[in-house]
Write an enzyme that holds these catalytic residues in place. Sequence first.
Site, mmCIF file in Angstrom:
data_model
loop_
_atom_site.group_PDB
_atom_site.id
_atom_site.type_symbol
_atom_site.label_atom_id
_atom_site.label_comp_id
_atom_site.label_asym_id
_atom_site.label_seq_id
_atom_site.Cartn_x
_atom_site.Cartn_y
_atom_site.Cartn_z
ATOM 1 C CG HIS A 24 -1.908 1.087 1.058
ATOM 2 N ND1 HIS A 24 -3.227 0.298 0.577
ATOM 3 C CD2 HIS A 24 -2.269 2.311 1.506
ATOM 4 C CE1 HIS A 24 -4.142 1.389 0.738
ATOM 5 N NE2 HIS A 24 -3.647 2.665 1.010
ATOM 6 C CG HIS A 42 -7.378 9.562 -2.574
ATOM 7 N ND1 HIS A 42 -6.334 10.178 -2.254
ATOM 8 C CD2 HIS A 42 -7.129 8.448 -2.251
ATOM 9 C CE1 HIS A 42 -5.516 9.610 -1.674
ATOM 10 N NE2 HIS A 42 -5.898 8.261 -1.780
#
Length: 444
Positions: free
Chosen positions: A367, A393
């Site tokens: 990640h 996002h």
Amino acid sequence: MVLWGFSYAGVHRRPAVAKKIAGIFVGTKTKNVGIAAMPLTDIAVRNAKPAPEPYKLTDGGGMYLHIHPNGSRYWRMAYRIAGKQKVFAIGVYPAVTLAEARQIRDDAKRLVKQGIDPVAERKRAAKQNADDRANTFEAIAREWHQTKQGSWTASHAAKILNSLEADIFPALGDRPLTTVTAPDLLEALRVIEKRGALEVAGRVLQRCNAVFRFAIATGRGTYNPAADLRGALKTPEKRHYAALGHAELPEFMRKLSEYDGDLQTRLALRLLALTFVRTGELRAAQWTEFDLDGAEWRIPAERMKMREAHIVPLSRQAVDVLRQLEAINGDGAYVLPSRNGRGACISENTVLYALYRMGYHSRATGHGFRATASTILNEMGFPPDWIERQLAHAERNKVRAAYNRAQYLVERRELMQVWADYLDSAASDRFVAPTEFGRLWLRK
């Protein structure tokens, strides 16, 4: 029973007297039978014997013991409400004693005094009890979970249910949802806190909040105690995924090229670095999502964290990696299939353990490539909107989110190619700081 001064219970063994008294009942309705003037005693009730016809032993306040020829005995209370004569069934003797019957009678009389029909109140209470048994916190929580799991991945749905089963149902599951208070819920959450699982406690609170809101929306709740616990839990320290800085990229790219483990794992790490998608999005990637000729990867909404389809423009380097994976895995569904032969994708630990093997324990995570790419691309001077859109996002402004869903696609193609070229430069003598590399890009 007292009739004209005689105790029926006391003379039942005297046939002549008993026969004479019993004859009184023939052709006579119960309500016309003589009634005791004094309150009953336990002995009188216990010794009351059946007669050929039903009769009553009165106690006062409208209460009486109704004795049937078959020997069954029932406590009853006569009362008037709204101008109507009614009878309230108190219970069966001896299951309900004289003292208990009087208490129930007194409670019923108080209701009558308030204008409440005790028969109707009993029915209401019985229905409420039935509703409470059907609408426990666990029952409603499972129903909420069932209605929502279609919008979650299978693994995420399982995690949510497991957390409720482990941390909430044992404490509150069998409670009627409407009886659960904020202190009740907080007590259960404190148990999670005490074992140091602060993030878990916060997530469980969020799930309980959703359950209470679901109960209110479906007419089985009126109050959400979870909403009253805002700020009541300890806040965990925000931990960032370990990520590489730009100065660490040359060594990492060199070690990746020399990785002597499984070829598929090495290619997976390179593809993760090139695309900086979430690890789960890469692991479960399927060939049907890719257009290699068009250099595009379309991740379906159900596999995205924000449940919105996401387009990943593919650099030349990313297409090359995928062509290599196609050569070894192209006959299956998954781009990165598990080696256990069960038709699944690689596990979440495959990438992490490979990084450990390369010497990056606590220094890098799968990640973490997202943070590395975001930081470096911002330093290069790329517009933040391009970067945020590529990171998928969430856009807080819903109108803007709808507008931006496919926006900057042309620009993001360029961004992804520059990023891939920058990673390649890290393994060569052309490697420079992000700001300098950005200036080279701006001159084009």
